[in-house]
Motif scaffolding. Structure first.
Motif, PDB file in Angstrom:
ATOM      1  N   ASP A  78       0.828  -1.205   0.000  1.00 38.18           N
ATOM      2  CA  ASP A  78       0.000   0.000   0.000  1.00 38.18           C
ATOM      3  C   ASP A  78       0.860   1.252   0.000  1.00 38.18           C
ATOM      4  OD1 ASP A  78      -2.747  -1.253   0.323  1.00 38.18           O
ATOM      5  OD2 ASP A  78      -1.712  -2.109   2.052  1.00 38.18           O
ATOM      6  N   SER A  79       2.076   1.133   0.508  1.00 36.56           N
ATOM      7  CA  SER A  79       3.027   2.238   0.451  1.00 36.56           C
ATOM      8  C   SER A  79       4.445   1.680   0.532  1.00 36.56           C
ATOM      9  CB  SER A  79       2.795   3.244   1.587  1.00 36.56           C
ATOM     10  OG  SER A  79       2.963   2.639   2.850  1.00 36.56           O
ATOM     11  N   LEU A  80       5.370   2.395  -0.084  1.00 30.81           N
ATOM     12  CA  LEU A  80       6.783   2.034  -0.073  1.00 30.81           C
ATOM     13  C   LEU A  80       7.581   3.289   0.238  1.00 30.81           C
ATOM     14  CD1 LEU A  80       6.796  -0.266  -3.212  1.00 30.81           C
ATOM     15  CD2 LEU A  80       7.533  -1.002  -0.934  1.00 30.81           C
ATOM     16  N   ASN A  81       8.556   3.158   1.134  1.00 28.01           N
ATOM     17  CA  ASN A  81       9.317   4.326   1.552  1.00 28.01           C
ATOM     18  C   ASN A  81      10.801   4.005   1.613  1.00 28.01           C
ATOM     19  OD1 ASN A  81       6.495   4.509   3.209  1.00 28.01           O
ATOM     20  ND2 ASN A  81       7.182   6.521   2.515  1.00 28.01           N
ATOM     21  N   GLU A  82      11.608   4.930   1.093  1.00 25.86           N
ATOM     22  CA  GLU A  82      13.057   4.790   1.170  1.00 25.86           C
ATOM     23  C   GLU A  82      13.532   5.327   2.516  1.00 25.86           C
ATOM     24  OE1 GLU A  82      17.114   6.405  -1.059  1.00 25.86           O
ATOM     25  OE2 GLU A  82      15.168   6.511  -2.110  1.00 25.86           O
ATOM     26  N   ALA A  83      14.123   4.464   3.314  1.00 30.89           N
ATOM     27  CA  ALA A  83      14.575   4.865   4.646  1.00 30.89           C
ATOM     28  C   ALA A  83      15.600   3.875   5.156  1.00 30.89           C
ATOM     29  CB  ALA A  83      13.391   4.954   5.617  1.00 30.89           C
ATOM     30  N   ASP A  84      16.420   4.331   6.083  1.00 35.67           N
ATOM     31  CA  ASP A  84      17.413   3.505   6.759  1.00 35.67           C
ATOM     32  C   ASP A  84      16.744   2.854   7.963  1.00 35.67           C
ATOM     33  OD1 ASP A  84      19.511   2.430   8.199  1.00 35.67           O
ATOM     34  OD2 ASP A  84      20.742   4.248   8.156  1.00 35.67           O
ATOM     35  N   ALA A  85      16.744   1.528   8.008  1.00 32.39           N
ATOM     36  CA  ALA A  85      16.071   0.819   9.096  1.00 32.39           C
ATOM     37  C   ALA A  85      16.659   1.162  10.455  1.00 32.39           C
ATOM     38  CB  ALA A  85      16.156  -0.691   8.862  1.00 32.39           C
ATOM     39  N   ALA A  86      17.902   1.618  10.484  1.00 29.47           N
ATOM     40  CA  ALA A  86      18.549   1.941  11.763  1.00 29.47           C
ATOM     41  C   ALA A  86      17.890   3.131  12.453  1.00 29.47           C
ATOM     42  CB  ALA A  86      20.030   2.215  11.550  1.00 29.47           C
ATOM     43  N   VAL A  87      17.287   4.026  11.676  1.00 33.37           N
ATOM     44  CA  VAL A  87      16.699   5.242  12.258  1.00 33.37           C
ATOM     45  C   VAL A  87      15.227   5.391  11.899  1.00 33.37           C
ATOM     46  CG1 VAL A  87      18.906   6.447  12.330  1.00 33.37           C
ATOM     47  CG2 VAL A  87      17.485   6.623  10.280  1.00 33.37           C
ATOM     48  N   TRP A  88      14.687   4.517  11.075  1.00 27.20           N
ATOM     49  CA  TRP A  88      13.291   4.615  10.653  1.00 27.20           C
ATOM     50  C   TRP A  88      12.339   4.579  11.850  1.00 27.20           C
ATOM     51  CZ3 TRP A  88       9.767   0.717  11.727  1.00 27.20           C
ATOM     52  CH2 TRP A  88       8.478   0.894  11.204  1.00 27.20           C
ATOM     53  N   ALA A  89      11.265   5.358  11.741  1.00 27.01           N
ATOM     54  CA  ALA A  89      10.205   5.325  12.744  1.00 27.01           C
ATOM     55  C   ALA A  89       8.871   5.510  12.029  1.00 27.01           C
ATOM     56  CB  ALA A  89      10.403   6.417  13.788  1.00 27.01           C
ATOM     57  N   PRO A  90       7.832   4.785  12.423  1.00 29.10           N
ATOM     58  CA  PRO A  90       6.528   4.900  11.769  1.00 29.10           C
ATOM     59  C   PRO A  90       5.776   6.146  12.233  1.00 29.10           C
ATOM     60  CG  PRO A  90       6.379   3.377  13.603  1.00 29.10           C
ATOM     61  CD  PRO A  90       7.828   3.798  13.519  1.00 29.10           C
ATOM     62  N   THR A  91       4.798   6.536  11.448  1.00 28.61           N
ATOM     63  CA  THR A  91       3.965   7.674  11.838  1.00 28.61           C
ATOM     64  C   THR A  91       2.909   7.264  12.850  1.00 28.61           C
ATOM     65  OG1 THR A  91       2.511   7.257   9.939  1.00 28.61           O
ATOM     66  CG2 THR A  91       4.313   8.846   9.643  1.00 28.61           C
TER      67      THR A  91
END
Length: 259
Positions: free
Chosen positions: A80-93
């Protein structure tokens, strides 16, 4: 210097072998609270179809740092959505119900900080489910390190630390934080014959070998592959049909956040 992006086509050659552990991990995910499903380190979207099939009414979000892999994941039509992010610092909304990570977090350091942080991002009662290769001391991976150091000692002199800890380390780390299950499995994979080279080289070249060869010239890489493959035949002899039996170890953990 920016690292070269992943090669989705090379990685996808072994899609079936790489998907089996994800299915085994998913079988251990139980009832979830309300919330999204996160495919953390989704890569080319190999796990997207099974996550969507298991949770058809949930918002499925893929997270990855590779634009090339995200482009492939988008083609699956499962997210439903795809986001480019670093898993080390990623945080969900918003707090998700499940953070599912298949063969991705071994690339990141400091699991003692990362894993509790990811668990804390979940909704109460949510699950953190992780699978990582723990093949780094097997001949297939150890030979990459020793070959690189033998051929290019000035470039690979730095001490090496195994990126994935023993299962007991993760059990001790996560058990105080929630209901924890940790296990390890050796998969006896049969690699199909290849036209040139050794089947194990084709398997490792798309993943573990990347940091060792990405800075080499074409001539240096050819020397490296020749020396590596000469050693592989001893530990992984080819069968009569040209295939190879390739034991591969993986560690799994699921942690349910306390409600």
């Amino acid at each position: 210097m920016t690292r070269p992006d992943w090669n989705p086509a090379l990685y996808a050659r072994f899609a079936g072998l790489r998907l089996r552990p994800a299915l085994d991990l998913l079988l251990q995910v139980r009832d979830l609270p309300e919330g999204d499903i996160i495919d953390l380190g989704c890569g080319n979207g190999a796990v997207g179809p099974v996550l969507k099939a298991r949770f058809p009414d949930r918002h499925l979000q893929g997270i990855d740092s590779s634009p090339a892999m995200l482009a492939e994941a988008r083609e699956t039509g499962c997210y439903d959505s795809l986001n480019e992010a670093d898993a080390a610092v990623w945080a969900p909304t918003r707090p998700p119900a499940l953070i599912f990570s298949n063969a991705a977090l071994q690339w990141l350091p400091d699991h003692a900080t990362l894993f509790p942080r990811l668990l804390a991002l979940l909704a109460p009662g949510g699950t953190l489910a992780i699978q990582m290769p723990r093949q780094h001391n097997g001949p297939s991976h150890a030979l990459i390190r020793t070959t690189a150091k033998a051929l290019f000692p000035e470039r690979f002199a730095a001490p090496w630390r195994e990126p994935v800890d023993p299962p007991t380390t993760y059990a001790r780390l996560m058990a105080p934080l929630g209901e924890t299950s940790v296990w390890e499995t050796d998969y006896i994979q049969r690699l199909a014959p290849v036209e040139t080279g050794h089947p194990v080289r084709h398997f490792t070249q798309s993943t573990f070998m990347r940091p060792f060869t990405e800075g080499l010239t074409a001539e240096e890489e050819a020397r490296f592959l020749e020396a590596y493959e000469a050693e592989l035949q001893t530990d992984y002899p080819t069968e009569d049909d040209g295939s190879v039996l390739f034991p591969f170890r993986r560690v799994f953990l699921t942690v349910r956040r306390e409600s």
